[in-house]
Design an enzyme around this catalytic site. Structure first.
Site, PDB file in Angstrom:
ATOM      1  N   ASP A  67       0.823  -1.205   0.000  1.00  0.00           N
ATOM      2  CA  ASP A  67       0.000   0.000   0.000  1.00  0.00           C
ATOM      3  C   ASP A  67       0.855   1.252   0.000  1.00  0.00           C
ATOM      4  OD1 ASP A  67       0.988  -0.389   2.556  1.00  0.00           O
ATOM      5  OD2 ASP A  67      -0.949  -0.752   3.463  1.00  0.00           O
ATOM      6  N   ASN A 136      -7.188  -2.969  14.719  1.00  0.00           N
ATOM      7  CA  ASN A 136      -8.599  -3.181  14.359  1.00  0.00           C
ATOM      8  C   ASN A 136      -8.773  -4.361  13.392  1.00  0.00           C
ATOM      9  OD1 ASN A 136      -7.675  -2.219  11.914  1.00  0.00           O
ATOM     10  ND2 ASN A 136      -8.939  -0.362  11.891  1.00  0.00           N
ATOM     11  N   HIS A 138      -7.126  -4.776  10.534  1.00  0.00           N
ATOM     12  CA  HIS A 138      -6.891  -4.501   9.108  1.00  0.00           C
ATOM     13  C   HIS A 138      -5.635  -5.202   8.609  1.00  0.00           C
ATOM     14  CE1 HIS A 138      -4.470  -0.547   9.942  1.00  0.00           C
ATOM     15  NE2 HIS A 138      -3.631  -1.539   9.755  1.00  0.00           N
ATOM     16  N   GLU A 143      -9.587  -1.918   5.680  1.00  0.00           N
ATOM     17  CA  GLU A 143     -10.129  -1.576   6.991  1.00  0.00           C
ATOM     18  C   GLU A 143     -11.415  -2.372   7.252  1.00  0.00           C
ATOM     19  OE1 GLU A 143      -8.611   0.285   9.002  1.00  0.00           O
ATOM     20  OE2 GLU A 143      -7.641   1.970   8.011  1.00  0.00           O
TER      21      GLU A 143
HETATM   22  P1  PGA Z   1       2.546  -1.729  12.696  1.00  0.00           P
HETATM   23  O1  PGA Z   1       1.348  -1.679  11.667  1.00  0.00           O
HETATM   24  O2  PGA Z   1       3.517  -2.728  12.162  1.00  0.00           O
HETATM   25  O3  PGA Z   1       3.145  -0.359  12.694  1.00  0.00           O
HETATM   26  O4  PGA Z   1       1.977  -2.135  14.016  1.00  0.00           O
HETATM   27  C1  PGA Z   1       0.809  -2.869  11.208  1.00  0.00           C
HETATM   28  C2  PGA Z   1      -0.375  -2.576  10.322  1.00  0.00           C
HETATM   29  O5  PGA Z   1      -1.086  -1.585  10.570  1.00  0.00           O
HETATM   30  O6  PGA Z   1      -0.611  -3.340   9.382  1.00  0.00           O
END
Ligand code: PGA
Length: 241
Positions: A67, A136, A138, A143
């Site tokens: 992304d 959450n 995702h 999302e």
């Molecule tokens: P993080 O993010 O590695 O910074 O915890 C993971 C994500 O949001 O996919």
């Protein structure tokens, strides 16, 4: 699912970096799906270390990142383009032309998403997709929602995600509110998936991923339907299992 629990983030870094490099040793022209965030930092360090020690050669590897933010200059330190160069690409030998990102600055973002899917297909599909998970649930920027979005698409970020990501920016107002992301179908087509979670704030999402109903309200839960998923967790992330 292959659930592996480790004592420390360092150990996960070594195990995950070795897993990614093992793929490249087995198939030098592997297609790697890569992720940003704090979770993959130590795995990337391990990949760099193995490269510097002459164990692994990335010269035939192709990468696709999950992304990118929309309308953020790629040179901005918070772009995923910058993140990947700083934390991995500048230190190993993947040819620049083999590195692929969704372009969040494309004029026609819908077309950009379609082209990205075509490129993944033309490369023969993703051999291993590395994933983090949001608190959450995702994956990439898919999302929680009423339905799964299949292919790469433009997304408006949830408030919780903007908040999670604001730690990298000077203020929350600077965090872009839109992104382009691979879809659930794009991720599910990867031949293998390696998902890493660190810390207590991921524990509920990990429990839902493994034990919960498959629902777009927890996008990661769809991984229950994939046949080759490895989870690497620290004790805190695994604490609700
Ligand atoms: P993080 O993010 O590695 O910074 O915890 C993971 C994500 O949001 O996919």
């Amino acid at each position: 699912m292959n659930v592996l629990i480790y004592d420390t983030e360092e150990q996960i870094g070594i195990a995950a970096g070795n897993y990614m490099c093992g793929q490249v040793l087995q198939k030098p022209d592997s297609v790697l799906g890569l992720a940003t965030g704090s979770t993959p930092l130590k795995p990337y360090n391990q990949m760099i270390d193995l490269y510097k020690r002459g164990v692994v050669d990335f010269s035939q590897v192709t990468t696709f990142n999950l992304d990118e933010y929309v309308r953020l200059n790629v040179k901005d330190k918070n772009s995923y383009h910058s993140f990947m160069h700083e934390n991995l690409f500048d230190h190993i030998n993947i040819p620049e032309e083999n590195i692929n990102f969704l372009n969040g600055n494309a004029e026609d973002l819908e077309q950009e998403c379609k082209n990205y899917e075509k490129k993944i297909k033309a490369a023969g599909g993703i051999d291993i997709q590395l994933l983090g998970i949001g608190s959450n649930g995702h994956i990439a920027f898919n999302e929680p929602a009423d339905c799964f979005q299949r292919w790469s698409h433009v997304v408006t970020l949830k408030e919780s995600t903007v908040k999670d990501n604001s730690r990298f920016f000077t203020s929350i107002e600077e965090v872009p509110t839109q992104a382009v992301t691979m879809g659930i179908g794009s991720i599910m087509q990867a031949k293998k998936i390696l998902i890493i979670a660190l810390g207590k704030k991921k524990a509920a999402a990990i429990k839902q991923l493994i034990d919960g109903n498959v629902t777009p309200m927890c996008p990661a839960s769809v991984l229950q339907f994939h046949t080759d998923v490895t989870l690497m967790l620290d004790k805190e992330a695994a604490s609700l299992l």
